[in-house]
Enzyme design. Structure first.
Site, PDB file in Angstrom:
ATOM      1  N   ASP A   1      10.860 -52.170  16.128  1.00  0.00           N
ATOM      2  CA  ASP A   1       9.722 -51.534  16.790  1.00  0.00           C
ATOM      3  C   ASP A   1       9.902 -51.799  18.283  1.00  0.00           C
ATOM      4  O   ASP A   1       9.744 -52.928  18.744  1.00  0.00           O
ATOM      5  CB  ASP A   1       8.411 -52.150  16.271  1.00  0.00           C
ATOM      6  CG  ASP A   1       7.181 -51.667  17.042  1.00  0.00           C
ATOM      7  OD1 ASP A   1       7.317 -50.810  17.941  1.00  0.00           O
ATOM      8  OD2 ASP A   1       6.072 -52.163  16.751  1.00  0.00           O
TER       9      ASP A   1
ATOM     10  N   LYS B   1       8.690 -48.030  28.297  1.00  0.00           N
ATOM     11  CA  LYS B   1       8.657 -47.001  27.250  1.00  0.00           C
ATOM     12  C   LYS B   1       7.954 -45.731  27.739  1.00  0.00           C
ATOM     13  O   LYS B   1       8.292 -44.625  27.316  1.00  0.00           O
ATOM     14  CB  LYS B   1       7.944 -47.562  26.024  1.00  0.00           C
ATOM     15  CG  LYS B   1       7.932 -46.640  24.820  1.00  0.00           C
ATOM     16  CD  LYS B   1       7.379 -47.380  23.628  1.00  0.00           C
ATOM     17  CE  LYS B   1       7.225 -46.503  22.407  1.00  0.00           C
ATOM     18  NZ  LYS B   1       6.752 -47.284  21.247  1.00  0.00           N
TER      19      LYS B   1
ATOM     20  N   GLU C   1       6.384 -43.987  14.232  1.00  0.00           N
ATOM     21  CA  GLU C   1       5.669 -45.244  14.012  1.00  0.00           C
ATOM     22  C   GLU C   1       4.644 -45.150  12.873  1.00  0.00           C
ATOM     23  O   GLU C   1       4.611 -46.033  12.009  1.00  0.00           O
ATOM     24  CB  GLU C   1       5.021 -45.711  15.318  1.00  0.00           C
ATOM     25  CG  GLU C   1       6.082 -46.239  16.293  1.00  0.00           C
ATOM     26  CD  GLU C   1       5.616 -46.325  17.737  1.00  0.00           C
ATOM     27  OE1 GLU C   1       4.394 -46.199  17.987  1.00  0.00           O
ATOM     28  OE2 GLU C   1       6.467 -46.518  18.625  1.00  0.00           O
TER      29      GLU C   1
ATOM     30  N   ASP D   1      -3.660 -46.537  15.592  1.00  0.00           N
ATOM     31  CA  ASP D   1      -2.774 -47.462  16.309  1.00  0.00           C
ATOM     32  C   ASP D   1      -3.296 -47.723  17.717  1.00  0.00           C
ATOM     33  O   ASP D   1      -3.204 -46.870  18.594  1.00  0.00           O
ATOM     34  CB  ASP D   1      -1.352 -46.862  16.351  1.00  0.00           C
ATOM     35  CG  ASP D   1      -0.332 -47.818  16.991  1.00  0.00           C
ATOM     36  OD1 ASP D   1      -0.743 -48.835  17.606  1.00  0.00           O
ATOM     37  OD2 ASP D   1       0.881 -47.546  16.879  1.00  0.00           O
TER      38      ASP D   1
HETATM   39  P1  ADP Z   1       2.403 -51.987  21.687  1.00  0.00           P
HETATM   40  O1  ADP Z   1       2.446 -51.220  20.431  1.00  0.00           O
HETATM   41  O2  ADP Z   1       1.771 -51.226  22.826  1.00  0.00           O
HETATM   42  O3  ADP Z   1       3.698 -52.597  22.077  1.00  0.00           O
HETATM   43  P2  ADP Z   1       0.991 -54.199  20.376  1.00  0.00           P
HETATM   44  O4  ADP Z   1       0.698 -53.560  19.088  1.00  0.00           O
HETATM   45  O5  ADP Z   1       1.917 -55.354  20.381  1.00  0.00           O
HETATM   46  O6  ADP Z   1       1.372 -53.191  21.506  1.00  0.00           O
HETATM   47  O7  ADP Z   1      -0.425 -54.663  20.965  1.00  0.00           O
HETATM   48  C1  ADP Z   1      -0.515 -55.355  22.167  1.00  0.00           C
HETATM   49  C2  ADP Z   1      -1.970 -55.511  22.516  1.00  0.00           C
HETATM   50  O8  ADP Z   1      -2.643 -56.224  21.485  1.00  0.00           O
HETATM   51  C3  ADP Z   1      -2.178 -56.279  23.811  1.00  0.00           C
HETATM   52  O9  ADP Z   1      -3.158 -55.644  24.595  1.00  0.00           O
HETATM   53  C4  ADP Z   1      -2.679 -57.618  23.291  1.00  0.00           C
HETATM   54  O10 ADP Z   1      -3.518 -58.239  24.243  1.00  0.00           O
HETATM   55  C5  ADP Z   1      -3.461 -57.197  22.069  1.00  0.00           C
HETATM   56  N1  ADP Z   1      -3.652 -58.297  21.127  1.00  0.00           N
HETATM   57  C6  ADP Z   1      -2.696 -59.032  20.524  1.00  0.00           C
HETATM   58  N2  ADP Z   1      -3.264 -59.987  19.746  1.00  0.00           N
HETATM   59  C7  ADP Z   1      -4.598 -59.829  19.875  1.00  0.00           C
HETATM   60  C8  ADP Z   1      -5.725 -60.507  19.320  1.00  0.00           C
HETATM   61  N3  ADP Z   1      -5.574 -61.552  18.511  1.00  0.00           N
HETATM   62  N4  ADP Z   1      -6.955 -60.081  19.666  1.00  0.00           N
HETATM   63  C9  ADP Z   1      -7.101 -59.043  20.507  1.00  0.00           C
HETATM   64  N5  ADP Z   1      -6.096 -58.357  21.049  1.00  0.00           N
HETATM   65  C10 ADP Z   1      -4.854 -58.755  20.738  1.00  0.00           C
HETATM   66 MG    MG Z   2       3.098 -50.293  18.835  1.00  0.00          MG
END
Ligand code: ADP
Ligand code: MG
Length: 618
Positions: free
Chosen positions: A24, A86, A186, A210
């Site tokens: 991912d 990205k 995704e 998502d």
């Molecule tokens: P992407 O798909 O954009 O790469 P992710 O799915 O990894 O992103 O999500 C990242 C986001 O999730 C960030 O904004 C992060 O702060 C938030 N995040 C991660 N863990 C938590 C949590 N426990 N509570 C709230 N937000 C969270």
């Molecule tokens: Mg993602």
């Protein structure tokens, strides 16, 4: 530790030679997963027992840092540190100028149509090169963990990514030393992590919600017999957990009467406060209150306070869900499951809002920030032949074809064909002695190409001069498993050939696609009439040409009266064409045919017959 599988039946060790990993490659975080004992698992980073690698790259004096180490440098070295690459994948400078204020880094500003380049120190890097650094990091994490070389991968991309963005992702993989066997959507990957669509006879409509760091999308998928069809997707590429962080930051700034301008002008301090806001947000997903001391300030935040701050942001995601449902012509009750994806769905208020809309059918048992990588690993395992369940099949969302004489769309691969796919057809020329032939490729459901979307064009050159209608031009369309189209053209009599790979620079959003489909229905009648007229014109023109050729070739055997009659009937058609009166044109053609048939028969010359029922001309 590397594991060895034993095949009990044959009593020998199974060598995991063709292990394929699932990746991912996220805007905020990236991670890699593989199948262990039949179950997908993520690879943890060596030091932190954490699968997520922040998608951040920092470069200084040729040394590249990726992930958590780079994230720290957002505060200490913001000028050399890059995030969210990205968003720039497969884009030109022109495409991204309007989002430039979002980034703290500089872009190269010479050619607006060239692919974006990002400045780090003295050098410029493409998003592909920077993404490759993230992939290299993931590759080496997996190699250290598995104690073997990892050379093959499945990488995920958002459902709305166009060909150029998918191709850029594939190129990044190649640059990182990975053979990218497949690029998958995704939401499809997330469904596969839950085992959806992997049984024969499966048939359901689901949604994937998502909410990541900087982007949101809701995709509605129809899953049937292993085919995942995206019915609609709606979202906002500037809506995510980052907005929660920003709302919290501004709340603190206000409450403490801090000088916002001055604070944000100092990139290091700004980043540092942003990271604290993120920390508080994550803390509040599990606890009721948060407090911390930052420089001379003491910041506090309770869960209800935060929920009030972020409610407008959550409501925007709900609006997108409504839109995606409308686009697909569905009600919340039509969906059997809603899969929760993205770190931000850990916020309890988000889960609650989604439940309020869709009811209690949320799938959120798997880690929301790992589920996409886990699904990619499932897909990888199927590709490696170790998992005998359904092979993932995608379908083409719109028909693909070429322009034929008079601007008509001739479909070669119809909409909803399974991919990979291959189809071809023979064509011919419409002008005598034509040596170059332009082949224009279109996507869409309308009968006239002017209403469809042009994907590209190329010229088949050096066709030996021949009378119109004689060349046999075979056009082949091949769509590979990533949905990338290659078009080949070959003149069969001479063997001259040419091909292009269609990588459209500007892709279609699902919304545009939906609009194109709706219009094809709306204008169906009108289109059919236009098409029928154009076909009559094409036929009329080719019969005029064929008649003249027939007369020249058979002059010695034709009476004066016959020649005059043929020319006169031909002339009638020629005069009717510009009037646009389809019925008269067809009547003229029939009249000429009726008159010429016995003569042609007498001459035993197939020329005219050939031209009448010949292949379509380009
Ligand atoms: P992407 O798909 O954009 O790469 P992710 O799915 O990894 O992103 O999500 C990242 C986001 O999730 C960030 O904004 C992060 O702060 C938030 N995040 C991660 N863990 C938590 C949590 N426990 N509570 C709230 N937000 C969270
Ligand atoms: Mg993602």
């Amino acid at each position: 530790m590397a594991k060895v599988q034993i095949n009990m039946k044959e009593g020998r060790a199974v060598h995991d030679e063709n292990l394929i990993v699932g990746i991912d490659l996220g805007t905020t975080n990236s991670l890699v997963a593989y199948i262990l004992d039949g179950q997908p698992v993520t690879v943890k980073t060596n030091d932190r027992e954490e699968a997520l690698v922040p998608s951040i790259i920092s470069i200084e004096e040729g040394q590249v840092l990726v992930g958590e180490a780079a994230k720290q440098r957002l505060v200490s070295n913001p000028g050399q540190t890059v995030y969210s690459v990205k968003r720039l994948m497969g884009k030109s400078l022109n495409d991204v100028l309007h989002i430039q204020p979002y980034f703290s880094y500089d872009l190269k500003r010479d050619d607006p149509d060239a692919l974006v380049r990002i400045r780090i120190g003295e050098n410029y890097f493409t998003p592909i090169e920077l993404s490759a650094e993230i992939l290299k990091q993931l590759k080496s994490l997996a190699e250290n963990h598995l104690k073997k070389n990892v050379t093959q991968a499945v990488i995920t991309v958002p459902a709305y990514f166009n060909d150029a963005q998918r191709q850029a992702t594939r190129d990044a993989g190649r640059l990182a030393g990975l053979d990218v066997l497949r690029i998958i959507n995704e939401p499809t990957a997330a469904s596969m992590a839950y085992g959806l669509g992997l049984q024969e006879g499966s048939n359901e409509i689901i949604a994937v919600y998502d909410l990541g760091g900087g982007t949101f999308d809701l995709s509605i998928l129809h899953i049937q017999d292993g085919v995942f069809e995206v019915l609609s997707t709606h979202g906002d590429t500037f809506l995510g957990g980052d907005d929660f962080d920003r709302a919290i930051m501004e709340y603190w700034i206000d409450r403490h009467g801090m000088d916002k301008e001055a604070l944000l002008a100092d990139k290091s301090r700004g980043q540092s406060l942003r990271l604290l806001a993120e920390q508080s947000k994550k803390h509040l997903s599990l606890h009721e209150s948060f407090s911390a001391v930052w420089n001379e300030y003491e910041f506090t935040l309770t869960r209800p306070e935060m929920e009030k701050l972020i409610d407008p942001i959550i409501q925007r995601t709900i609006q997108s869900c409504h839109q995606a449902l409308r686009d697909a012509g569905l009600n919340p009750g039509d969906l059997s499951k809603v899969i929760m994806v993205g770190g931000s769905t850990r916020v309890p208020a988000v889960t609650k809002a989604v439940k309020d809309l869709f009811g209690d059918k949320l799938y959120d048992k798997l880690n929301p920030d790992e589920v996409v990588a886990l699904g990619a690993a499932v897909q990888a395992n199927i590709l490696s032949g170790k998992d005998q369940r359904f092979l993932l099949i995608d379908v083409t969302p719109l028909s693909l074809g070429i322009e034929t004489m008079g601007g008509l769309m001739d479909v070669i691969i119809p909409r909803n064909s399974k991919i990979p796919s291959k189809a071809g057809r023979q064509y011919t020329t419409s002008v005598d002695g034509q040596v170059n032939l332009k082949i224009s490729i279109y996507q869409g459901e309308r009968e006239l190409v002017s209403h469809n979307r042009k994907l590209g064009e190329f010229i088949l050159r050096n066709i030996p001069p021949m009378p119109a209608g004689l060349p046999k031009i075979e056009i082949q369309f091949l769509i590979n498993a990533d949905g990338i189209l290659t078009v080949r053209a070959k003149e069969l009599r001479s063997g001259v050939h040419s091909e292009i790979e269609v990588r459209s620079q500007y892709g279609l959003s699902e919304e545009e696609m939906a609009r194109m489909l709706l219009e094809s229905v709306k204008y169906a009648r009108q289109d059919m009439q236009a098409k029928a007229l154009q076909e009559a014109i094409n036929e009329g023109k080719s019969i005029i040409l064929a008649t003249e050729r027939f007369i020249l070739q058979n002059e010695a055997h034709l009476s004066r009266e016959e020649t005059d009659a043929l020319r006169e009937k031909s002339k009638y058609i020629d005069e009717m064409i510009p009037t646009g009166d389809k019925d008269r044109i067809i009547q003229g053609i029939e009249d000429l045919n009726q008159y010429s048939a016995p003569i042609a028969h007498r001459m035993l010359d197939l020329n005219i017959g050939q031209a009448l029922q010949g292949t379509k001309a380009i």
